[in-house]
Design a protein around this motif. Structure first.
Motif, short mmCIF file in Angstrom:
data_model
loop_
_atom_site.label_atom_id
_atom_site.label_comp_id
_atom_site.label_asym_id
_atom_site.label_seq_id
_atom_site.Cartn_x
_atom_site.Cartn_y
_atom_site.Cartn_z
N UNK A 350 71.01 65.14 56.91
CA UNK A 350 70.19 64.20 56.15
C UNK A 350 69.24 64.94 55.23
N UNK A 351 68.53 65.95 55.75
CA UNK A 351 67.56 66.69 54.94
C UNK A 351 68.24 67.40 53.77
N UNK A 352 69.39 68.01 54.03
CA UNK A 352 70.10 68.72 52.96
C UNK A 352 70.57 67.75 51.87
N UNK A 357 70.06 65.04 46.61
CA UNK A 357 69.96 63.80 45.83
C UNK A 357 68.70 63.76 44.97
N UNK A 358 67.60 64.35 45.48
CA UNK A 358 66.38 64.44 44.66
C UNK A 358 66.61 65.33 43.45
N UNK A 396 76.46 72.29 48.56
CA UNK A 396 76.70 71.02 49.26
C UNK A 396 78.17 70.88 49.60
N UNK A 397 79.04 71.17 48.63
CA UNK A 397 80.48 71.05 48.87
C UNK A 397 80.95 72.01 49.94
N UNK A 398 80.32 73.17 50.01
CA UNK A 398 80.72 74.16 51.02
C UNK A 398 80.23 73.78 52.42
#
Length: 615
Positions: A350-352, A357-358, A396-398
């Motif tokens: 969630x934090x990542x 997203x920010x 993120x994708x990794x």
């Protein structure tokens, strides 16, 4: 016959007068005048005998007096009346059913939409033909079925003929008694002494009271009745009103206009389906009409089921599938469903994703700004922000799928295969034992050309014949449960085994949920609780679902969860819940059960609350 036995005919007084006149004036009349006078006498005699004057060259009186002609005329009239009756039957001019008559009056009273004859879903009944009126003289047509939607197969028609005409002929009072007996058998649910409300949930006011529906701290509700315990607790925290379909539909409409949830009971159409689905042997015949039909099912290694979308790359999916296949070849009963996952890992995800997203939001704002402004400094800042965003996206994708595993395994199986897994004794149940879900989908008109069931392999189009109250009719025939019939996305059914938990989440459309067998406990939350639900964010395979394990909340990882407020209700056979867009729901199966739902458009009323927590 002797003359004295013959009845003498008394001449008509008018005829006698004319004859006397002729005799008296015979000396002064010419032969031609006497001939004309005799003709008049003959005419008067015909009147006396019931004859008639000539019309043209035909003697109508004599023609109609012929007994053969009278028989032919009577046969013609009878044939005409029969034909007119058949015409009325075939052209839908018979009396409306009580349900149609009531709903028509309901729409007129509430200002409902006009009949939309151009809508393809508004195709009228297909059960008003002569062959269906004369039962048994041809293919059976399901009562209240639609022409282009539903199942037209012979096997299904014969099954319904048997139950509709012999085993369970229509009797609304009997069906309503059945669902009432089911409620009594399961036990009546009462308010917990701690769950007081300013309104009577079984006699709610005409319009929603302020603060409706009442909500209580989520930890208080969970402490009163643990989600892992499927044994009914008859003292609950209910905030939803319960309306009687027969007498309180106007009230329910007032609540729905405000996009507030409620329960409807005692709808005869829903009761009929519940009675039929619970009749011994019916579901086996219905779902095994084609023994090779494999339908959707889900497996979980425990009692938690969380919806997910596979965001792994194709190569990652193939490697995972090969690993499972190799284990099965080695004799291991391996599955690709691994449960909901650890709460601590979900908190990190969630934090990542929130940080990503920010950054994505800042990048999109900067991009829009430099497109409209010739600012060298802003251009340089945008280039730096773009680099940072690209690196974050790669990271993120990794990492997004690094620790993620599918919480459930999607399968295909027959109803009887699922029943073997699901219909087990309590000794073989428990939160840490495997659980199974069974699913049905009726496509209907959810997409172009899907009336044939092409939206899903093994679709169950007969759901539109079984659940006529969920049909996408429009105008005065519109079902109370569908706000926007043209936006319907099919009918979806989920059969749960005892103990199954569907994780807390919200949906982007209105929901009408019917419970047709067994019991389900729903824990529900207002959209304004979104920030306390700790939802998995956009980009996660299970986005919109709570990362918190409600059976064992990790308050260190999710400290805001204890601030959440909810209420609950136990649905029983014959109940229908109206759940507005974006309302949270967490579901526990209290026994083997049949639940079906349909969606009909969305409402933006609660969009701000949902947007504020990242969606």
């Amino acid at each position: 016959m002797p003359p004295n036995t013959m009845q003498q005919r008394r001449p008509h007084s008018t005829t006698t007068a004319i004859i006397s006149s002729i005799v008296d004036s015979s000396d002064s009349s010419t032969r031609k005048e006497r001939r004309e006078e005799r003709r008049e006498v003959k005419k008067l005699k015909r009147v006396k005998r019931g004859g008639s004057a000539k019309i043209g060259s035909h003697n109508v009186g004599g023609f109609l007096g012929d007994p053969h002609v009278q028989l032919a005329v009577a046969a013609f009239v009878l044939l005409t009346l029969t034909g007119a009756t058949i015409f009325r039957m075939m052209h839908h001019e018979e009396d409306e059913s009580p349900r149609r008559r009531f709903m028509g009056g309901y729409h007129r009273r509430t200002g409902g939409e006009a009949n939309d004859s151009d809508n393809p879903n508004n195709d009228g009944d297909s059960n008003n033909g002569l062959m269906n009126k004369l039962r048994g003289l041809g293919p059976y047509v399901i009562p209240d079925s639609m022409k282009r939607i539903g199942n037209k197969a012979k096997w299904y028609g014969e099954l319904r003929r048997e139950y509709d005409t012999v085993i369970l002929p229509k009797d609304d009072e009997r069906s309503l008694r059945f669902v009432e007996a089911e409620r009594q058998r399961h036990g009546i649910y009462r308010q917990s002494p701690k769950a007081t409300t300013p309104y009577d949930i079984h006699n709610c006011p005409d319009h929603p009271p302020e603060g409706y529906p009442m909500q209580w701290p989520v930890l208080e509700v969970l402490d009163n009745w643990s989600p892992d315990d499927a044994t009914p607790n008859h003292e609950i925290y209910q905030g939803f009103c319960v309306f009687d379909y027969r007498t309180e539909l106007g009230k329910a409409e007032n609540y729905r206009k405000k996009e507030l949830p409620f329960i409807v009971r005692n709808d005869p159409a829903v009761a009929r389906t519940a009675e039929r689905w619970n009749y011994p042997g019916y579901m086996e015949k219905l779902l095994m009409g084609k023994e090779d039909t494999m339908r959707r099912a889900e497996y979980s290694p425990n009692n938690h089921f969380m919806y997910w979308v596979d965001r792994r790359s194709r190569s990652e999916r193939r490697r995972a599938q090969k690993a499972i296949s190799d284990r099965r070849k080695a004799g291991d009963d391996a599955h690709s469903g691994f449960g909901r996952g650890e709460q601590e890992q979900m908190a990190e995800a969630i934090h990542e994703l929130e940080d990503f997203n920010k950054l994505k939001g800042l990048y999109e704002e900067a991009r829009d700004y430099v497109e409209d402004h010739d600012d060298d400094e802003a251009q340089e800042q945008f280039r730096e922000l773009k680099k940072a965003f690209q690196k974050a996206k790669e990271k993120k994708n990794e990492r997004s799928m690094e620790n993620w595993k599918p919480p459930t395994e999607n399968l295909r199986m027959t109803y009887l295969d699922w029943l073997k897994h699901a219909n087990v004794t309590d000794e073989n149940l428990g939160p840490d034992n495997p659980h199974w879900y069974f699913r049905l989908i009726g496509c209907g008109a959810m997409g172009k050309g899907t009336e044939d069931g092409s939206c899903d392999k093994g679709s169950s189009e007969w759901l539109f014949d079984e659940l006529t109250f969920f049909q996408p009719r429009t105008g005065e025939e519109r079902s109370f449960y569908l706000v926007e019939p043209n936006e319907q996305k099919g009918i979806h059914c989920r059969f749960g085994m005892k103990g199954v938990i569907a994780e807390n989440h919200f949906d982007l459309s209105r929901n009408a949920i019917a419970l047709l067998g067994g019991q389900r406990r729903y824990i529900l939350g207002h959209p304004n609780q979104c920030n306390n639900m700790n939802l998995l964010p956009r980009g996660h395979p299970s986005a919109r679902h709570s990362a918190v394990d409600w059976s064992d909340p990790d308050l260190e990882s999710f400290p805001t969860f204890e601030k959440a407020h909810v209420n609950e209700v136990v649905m029983q056979p014959g109940d229908v819940m109206y759940l507005p867009t974006n309302w949270f729901h967490y579901i526990i199966s209290l026994e083997l059960n049949f639940q079906c739902n349909t969606r009909s458009g969305g409402e933006r009323l609660y969009r701000k609350e949902i947007n504020d927590c990242g969606f």
